[in-house]
Enzyme design. Structure first.
Site, PDB file in Angstrom:
ATOM      1  N   ASP A  47     -48.087  50.215  -6.256  1.00 33.37           N
ATOM      2  CA  ASP A  47     -48.026  51.511  -6.929  1.00 33.37           C
ATOM      3  C   ASP A  47     -48.521  52.582  -5.955  1.00 33.37           C
ATOM      4  OD1 ASP A  47     -47.895  53.124  -9.566  1.00 33.37           O
ATOM      5  OD2 ASP A  47     -49.881  53.574  -8.775  1.00 33.37           O
ATOM      6  N   ILE A  48     -47.743  53.640  -5.806  1.00 32.74           N
ATOM      7  CA  ILE A  48     -48.151  54.736  -4.923  1.00 32.74           C
ATOM      8  C   ILE A  48     -49.012  55.700  -5.732  1.00 32.74           C
ATOM      9  CG2 ILE A  48     -47.346  56.647  -3.492  1.00 32.74           C
ATOM     10  CD1 ILE A  48     -46.779  53.885  -2.331  1.00 32.74           C
ATOM     11  N   HIS A 129     -37.040  66.353   4.883  1.00 33.99           N
ATOM     12  CA  HIS A 129     -37.255  67.543   5.711  1.00 33.99           C
ATOM     13  C   HIS A 129     -38.591  68.183   5.330  1.00 33.99           C
ATOM     14  CE1 HIS A 129     -36.356  71.103   3.073  1.00 33.99           C
ATOM     15  NE2 HIS A 129     -35.523  70.293   2.439  1.00 33.99           N
ATOM     16  N   GLU A 175     -34.116  71.930   8.511  1.00 31.83           N
ATOM     17  CA  GLU A 175     -33.067  71.505   7.569  1.00 31.83           C
ATOM     18  C   GLU A 175     -32.478  72.704   6.863  1.00 31.83           C
ATOM     19  OE1 GLU A 175     -31.566  70.166   3.522  1.00 31.83           O
ATOM     20  OE2 GLU A 175     -33.054  71.670   4.087  1.00 31.83           O
ATOM     21  N   ASP A 204     -35.155  64.493  -0.772  1.00 35.76           N
ATOM     22  CA  ASP A 204     -35.173  65.950  -0.722  1.00 35.76           C
ATOM     23  C   ASP A 204     -35.282  66.474  -2.141  1.00 35.76           C
ATOM     24  OD1 ASP A 204     -34.849  68.612  -0.196  1.00 35.76           O
ATOM     25  OD2 ASP A 204     -32.990  68.411   0.936  1.00 35.76           O
ATOM     26  N   ASP A 306     -44.351  60.966  -9.475  1.00 36.29           N
ATOM     27  CA  ASP A 306     -44.942  59.634  -9.484  1.00 36.29           C
ATOM     28  C   ASP A 306     -43.860  58.560  -9.480  1.00 36.29           C
ATOM     29  OD1 ASP A 306     -46.925  57.697  -9.611  1.00 36.29           O
ATOM     30  OD2 ASP A 306     -47.126  57.806 -11.785  1.00 36.29           O
ATOM     31  N   ASP A 310     -43.034  55.981  -6.282  1.00 35.35           N
ATOM     32  CA  ASP A 310     -43.030  54.528  -6.457  1.00 35.35           C
ATOM     33  C   ASP A 310     -41.660  53.936  -6.102  1.00 35.35           C
ATOM     34  OD1 ASP A 310     -45.664  54.519  -7.296  1.00 35.35           O
ATOM     35  OD2 ASP A 310     -45.167  54.532  -9.435  1.00 35.35           O
TER      36      ASP A 310
END
Length: 442
Positions: A47-48, A129, A175, A204, A306, A310
């Site tokens: 999990d990030i 970017h 970019e 992006d 979130d 993930d």
């Protein structure tokens, strides 16, 4: 993301022949690399932490505030953003390279970070970017993608991940001026090195305040990886069209490198059907602060940020190792079928044979309908026994053109074999269209 086209009044709309693509003159054609390897079931992405991703965004905001309110190419805020990310990656054990180029009379920078190990002949890249437009700090566009990729890279370090593939992360400059940084990187990558890049993942705008959940439909294995992740969350996705060819993945796609990615929407308006699926506000842009001074840390939807962060980690852990898993059996009908204006419904059929049992619980229907006013269009999937599954309702608030989307239907009660039909009806006057193609993936 680069500036979008202006909205076109309804009276002036015309059926379009396809999604706009970016021309990239001078790029050398190369053979497409080998197909991406997909998941090893023994690997699970971490999990990030949302708090970590938002901490990077706060840093980008502070950098912009201290440097004239933006992080644009050629401005001190951009170089400070590069320095911030590089310091984090250096401390985490990455081998970093800052690549310089010149655009509009100013020096630009790409940041490349390689994780030691993995097969050097099979390189999986993920990038975003890092520059903003000059009118604002660019926290959603594209601090969000940059922060998600950065925190995923740091998670690779924390896990001391040893994937089969070599991992490379990138943050692109300029970019907003026409994909300048990523084009420079690809153009200066020797053909032998290009052929080693098995896939490029682009992020992006992944935290839009009125978000949608859009998946690039370029490489089928990458696309399936992201769709499967969201199916596991019971979050429906649609095919990404607003940014097609307008972000850094185009630089890679144009030389035959498989690409994919995620997007939560920019200046286009969220339809009623999309609001029903995803929440948020129908009739309002996915990001009302797109390319504006209000694109600050308050212009972020935490849930979207979130989930997408993930999903980035899931893709890196999944595509970076393991053996190939096919994306599913696909059946397609590409014959054009005209849709009468304010008329009777028309159908296009796909005959399925040779399968056993019932259709899957997550039957994918990819729809490509070209129409000058998509709000007039009602779309159903008809099972062989005539059971109708509503894919899209009509909506007076849905003022965009075309229906290019992926729908998931629980068809597990239906026999797989037989004539499946896409039924389309235009329920209001003044607009025209046709079924361009559609496909089912079992």
């Amino acid at each position: 993301m680069r500036i979008s086209r202006p909205a076109i009044p309804r009276a002036l709309r015309r059926a379009t022949a396809g999604v706009a693509t970016l021309a990239a003159a001078g790029l050398l054609a190369t053979a497409a690399p080998a197909a991406l390897a997909a998941p090893s079931p023994t690997l699970a992405a971490p999990d990030i932490p949302l708090a970590n991703v938002k901490a990077h965004l706060s840093q980008f905001q502070s950098i912009a505030s201290a440097n004239g309110g933006n992080r644009a190419h050629g401005r001190p805020g951009y170089k400070a953003s590069i320095d911030y990310a590089k310091a984090k990656l250096d401390a985490a054990g990455f081998t970093t390279t800052v690549q310089q180029f010149t655009s509009s009379g100013a020096t630009g920078y790409n940041l490349i970070a390689d994780w030691p190990g993995g097969d050097p002949n099979e390189v999986l890249m993920a990038g975003a970017h890092l520059d903003s437009v000059s009118s604002g700090p660019g926290i959603n566009d594209n601090g969000s993608g940059s922060a998600g990729v950065l925190e995923t890279a740091l998670a690779v370090s924390r896990a001391q991940l040893q994937p089969t593939k070599h991992l490379r992360f990138a943050w692109w400059g300029a970019e907003e001026l026409g994909l300048v940084g990523s084009k420079y990187y690809v153009n200066n990558l020797p053909s032998t090195e290009r052929s080693k890049v098995s896939g490029y993942l682009n992020f992006d705008m992944i935290g839009s305040p009125n978000p949608g959940y859009f998946v690039y439909d370029d490489d089928p294995t990458i696309e399936k990886t992201f769709k499967d992740y969201y199916a596991g969350l019971n979050v429906p996705t649609e095919i990404e069209t607003e940014g097609d060819g307008r972000s850094d993945h185009a630089s890679f796609k144009n030389v035959g490198i498989p690409v994919g990615g995620l997007f939560t929407g920019a200046s286009r308006t969220k339809s009623s059907a999309q609001a029903q699926k995803w929440g948020g506000t129908a009739g309002q842009a996915f990001d009302r602060c797109y390319h504006s001074s209000c694109d600050t840390t308050s212009n972020i939807n935490d849930t979207a940020l979130d989930r997408n962060s993930d999903a980035i980690a899931h893709a890196i852990w999944t595509l970076g190792a393991g053996t190939p898993v096919p994306p599913g059996d696909t059946y397609e009908n590409t014959a054009d079928v005209a849709i009468p204006d304010n008329g009777a419904a028309v159908t296009s059929s796909i005959n399925i044979t040779g399968r056993t049992g019932n259709a899957p619980a997550a039957l994918k229907a990819d729809v490509d309908i070209r129409h000058t006013w998509r709000g007039d269009v009602v779309v159903d999937l008809l099972a062989p026994d005539g059971t109708a599954y509503r894919l899209k309702n009509s909506s007076g608030n849905d003022s965009a053109d075309n229906v290019i989307a992926t729908y998931t239907v629980n068809a597990s009660s239906e026999a797989a074999n037989g004539a499946w039909k896409l039924r389309v009806q235009d329920v209001a006057a003044q607009d025209t269209g046709y079924i361009n193609s559609w496909k089912l993936t079992f």
